[in-house]
Design a protein around this motif. Structure first.
Motif, PDB file in Angstrom:
ATOM      1  N   ARG A 104     -13.738  -4.142   4.694  1.00 18.11           N
ATOM      2  CA  ARG A 104     -12.672  -3.552   3.719  1.00 18.11           C
ATOM      3  C   ARG A 104     -12.217  -2.204   4.484  1.00 18.11           C
ATOM      4  O   ARG A 104     -10.651  -2.180   4.275  1.00 18.11           O
ATOM      5  CB  ARG A 104     -13.053  -3.013   2.304  1.00 18.11           C
TER       6      ARG A 104
ATOM      7  N   GLU B 170      -3.597  -2.454   6.847  1.00 16.29           N
ATOM      8  CA  GLU B 170      -2.449  -2.278   5.859  1.00 16.29           C
ATOM      9  C   GLU B 170      -1.929  -0.921   6.326  1.00 16.29           C
ATOM     10  O   GLU B 170      -0.689  -0.978   6.249  1.00 16.29           O
ATOM     11  CB  GLU B 170      -3.106  -2.214   4.509  1.00 16.29           C
ATOM     12  N   ILE B 171      -2.740  -0.098   6.539  1.00 24.03           N
ATOM     13  CA  ILE B 171      -2.123   1.355   7.085  1.00 24.03           C
ATOM     14  C   ILE B 171      -1.196   1.127   8.226  1.00 24.03           C
ATOM     15  O   ILE B 171      -0.071   1.646   8.357  1.00 24.03           O
ATOM     16  CB  ILE B 171      -3.005   2.209   7.194  1.00 24.03           C
TER      17      ILE B 171
ATOM     18  N   MET C   9       0.870  -1.137  -0.116  1.00 24.08           N
ATOM     19  CA  MET C   9       0.040   0.020  -0.144  1.00 24.08           C
ATOM     20  C   MET C   9       0.750   1.133  -0.013  1.00 24.08           C
ATOM     21  O   MET C   9       1.684   1.279   0.736  1.00 24.08           O
ATOM     22  CB  MET C   9      -0.840   0.048   1.317  1.00 24.08           C
TER      23      MET C   9
ATOM     24  N   GLU D 156       0.318  -1.475   9.312  1.00 25.27           N
ATOM     25  CA  GLU D 156       1.754  -1.971   9.005  1.00 25.27           C
ATOM     26  C   GLU D 156       2.534  -1.271   8.230  1.00 25.27           C
ATOM     27  O   GLU D 156       3.776  -1.235   8.650  1.00 25.27           O
ATOM     28  CB  GLU D 156       1.287  -3.498   8.100  1.00 25.27           C
ATOM     29  N   ALA D 157       2.017  -0.426   7.364  1.00 26.15           N
ATOM     30  CA  ALA D 157       3.055   0.500   6.940  1.00 26.15           C
ATOM     31  C   ALA D 157       3.316   1.734   7.328  1.00 26.15           C
ATOM     32  O   ALA D 157       4.610   1.923   7.709  1.00 26.15           O
ATOM     33  CB  ALA D 157       2.145   1.169   5.488  1.00 26.15           C
TER      34      ALA D 157
ATOM     35  N   GLY E  23      -9.606  -3.926   6.893  1.00 25.05           N
ATOM     36  CA  GLY E  23      -8.348  -4.369   6.180  1.00 25.05           C
ATOM     37  C   GLY E  23      -7.552  -3.372   5.876  1.00 25.05           C
ATOM     38  O   GLY E  23      -6.267  -3.353   5.726  1.00 25.05           O
ATOM     39  N   MET E  24      -8.219  -2.291   5.210  1.00 26.49           N
ATOM     40  CA  MET E  24      -7.252  -0.956   5.007  1.00 26.49           C
ATOM     41  C   MET E  24      -6.607  -0.490   6.038  1.00 26.49           C
ATOM     42  O   MET E  24      -5.487   0.009   6.047  1.00 26.49           O
ATOM     43  CB  MET E  24      -8.027   0.045   4.279  1.00 26.49           C
TER      44      MET E  24
END
Length: 455
Positions: free
Chosen positions: A238, A245-246, A1, A248-249, A241-242
């Motif tokens: 979703r 991801e954020i 991402m 983790e980033a 999930g996003m």
């Protein structure tokens, strides 16, 4: 991402509350729908009532006229005015009739009874045709003319004029029934609307609040719990999930940033402290002070990561000055003091908020509360709080640590100096914060050899 996508989500989360909510839109839609249905239904009902009234009135007047024409045909044929007048008196007693006139073969009146009210807007009915209800709504009377037949020959005609006042009563009854129906429909519609909008807006409201919380706290770890099996449930899944991801980033970016900061801090500190422990202790002491001051947790974390870079400018100081065991000359002191501005110049252009905070600390941690510090001679609260905290932490550890030019001080001696310099060198609030949690400071130095009070 991508980081750009991360920023886009965060910027969206920072938006204020929407000026129009979905619930409000649904309620307005229901009200509009019911309103339109009410108007259309009422119009159709009024049209139907007017049409029924018109047909009923025409049928009554037509039947009345036909009965008279049949009963009085000989009198009309013979132009017997007395007999015709007697006949129309009976006709005039029919409810709703206000005028009756009988004309002979030549069109001249034989007899008449009633008010004779004739208006320009009168509705003229034909015996075999339906008139428009619109014409009825604009009139006050109805006129119907029927020929009088005797022996198969038209010997005259009868004209009846009826009033339309009954229509107003029927119209208002229709409006009343329509209004009651509309109120019932509106209540039912709003009930269903509330249930529908709650099933849609509650999950969306949870998502909106979660995005607002993310924008406010930068906390991507709390998922949104939406118990729904429709599109909102999919959207929530979703979103979660996003957010994962954020998270983790962001964690990867923070880890990399922390590593860079630590290595940059060590690059400067190892020139002055072969173990590099000074910057780590400054970080811990800064945390104690900032926490006691009640500063936001996010700022405390950033301060602890940025404060180790306070002396990064020392990489520009010659070893002959940096490691000189004796007192510095005025010129050497001027060069040594230049490390604050040098560190600021190294760090100031970074796009990282953490490194910018480190630049602020680098140039302000040698300022004094009384304005006698360097490089800008700031005083009091004009000195950034990050610099005021780091100043106390830096001097405290410098005194408690061994340096080429001195032995470590005892805890009691350092504590006495801090009290003495509060309001002069140091921010009194920062000194009080550290003294309030002094046992935590001592734990940082556990294992250090005891230092005599007179050291």
């Amino acid at each position: 991402m991508s980081w750009g996508r991360v920023q886009a989500v965060v910027e969206t989360a920072q938006d204020g509350r929407p000026s129009r909510t979905i619930g409000g839109k649904l309620n307005r839609l229901v009200l509009l729908s019911v309103g339109v249905a009410l108007i259309v239904g009422t119009a159709l009902s009024c049209w139907g009532e007017a049409q029924r009234f018109l047909r009923s009135k025409r049928d009554v007047m037509l039947a009345t006229a036909q009965v008279f024409a049949s009963a009085s045909s000989r009198a009309v044929a013979g132009s017997d005015r007395v007999a015709v007048l007697q006949a129309i008196r009976a006709v005039a007693r029919v409810p709703g009739l206000i005028y009756v006139e009988v004309r002979g073969r030549d069109g001249h009146p034989l007899a008449q009874i009633g008010s004779g009210e004739r208006l320009n807007a009168d509705l003229v009915l034909a015996a075999a045709e339906d008139a428009s209800p619109l014409a009825l709504l604009g009139s006050r009377t109805m006129t119907l003319t029927v020929p009088v037949i005797d022996g198969g020959v038209a010997v005259g005609e009868i004209e009846l004029v009826g009033e339309t006042r009954g229509l107003a009563g029927q119209f208002w009854r229709t409006m009343l029934y329509a209004g009651l129906s509309a109120a019932a429909a509106l209540a039912i519609g709003l009930l269903f609307s509330v249930r529908l909008q709650r099933s849609i807006t509650v999950p969306l409201g949870q998502l909106t609040e979660a995005m607002r919380r993310v924008g406010r706290t930068r906390d991507y770890s709390v998922p949104v719990e939406v118990a729904s099996d429709d599109e909102t449930g999919v959207l929530a899944a979703r979103f979660n999930g996003m957010m994962a991801e954020i998270r983790e980033a962001v964690d990867r970016l923070l880890a990399r940033e922390k590593e860079i900061v630590e290595r940059l801090s060590l690059a400067g500190e190892l020139r002055d402290d072969q173990t590099g422990q000074h910057v780590l202790r400054v970080s811990e002491i800064s945390r104690i002070i900032a926490t006691e001051l009640g500063l936001p947790a996010a700022f405390v974390d950033d301060l602890c990561r940025a404060s180790p870079m306070h002396d990064v400018g020392k990489i520009a100081i010659p070893d002959s000055i940096l490691h000189k065991p004796g007192p510095l000359t005025p010129e050497e002191r001027r060069i040594m003091e230049g490390h604050a501005r040098c560190g600021y110049e190294i760090l100031k252009s970074s796009s990282s908020e953490l490194v910018q905070l480190a630049a602020e600390i680098a140039i302000s941690h040698h300022e004094r509360w009384d304005g006698a510090g360097y490089p800008n001679r700031l005083a009091g609260e004009a000195i950034p709080v990050s610099g005021r905290i780091t100043a106390v932490a830096d001097v405290c550890d410098a005194l408690l640590s061994e340096r080429p030019y001195k032995k470590p001080w005892s805890f009691e001696r350092v504590r006495d100096l801090l009290r003495q310099e509060a309001g002069a060198h140091f921010d009194p609030a920062c000194v009080e914060a550290l003294l309030a949690r002094w046992p935590e400071l001592e734990r940082i130095y556990e294992g250090r050899a005891p230092v005599a009070q007179a050291a």
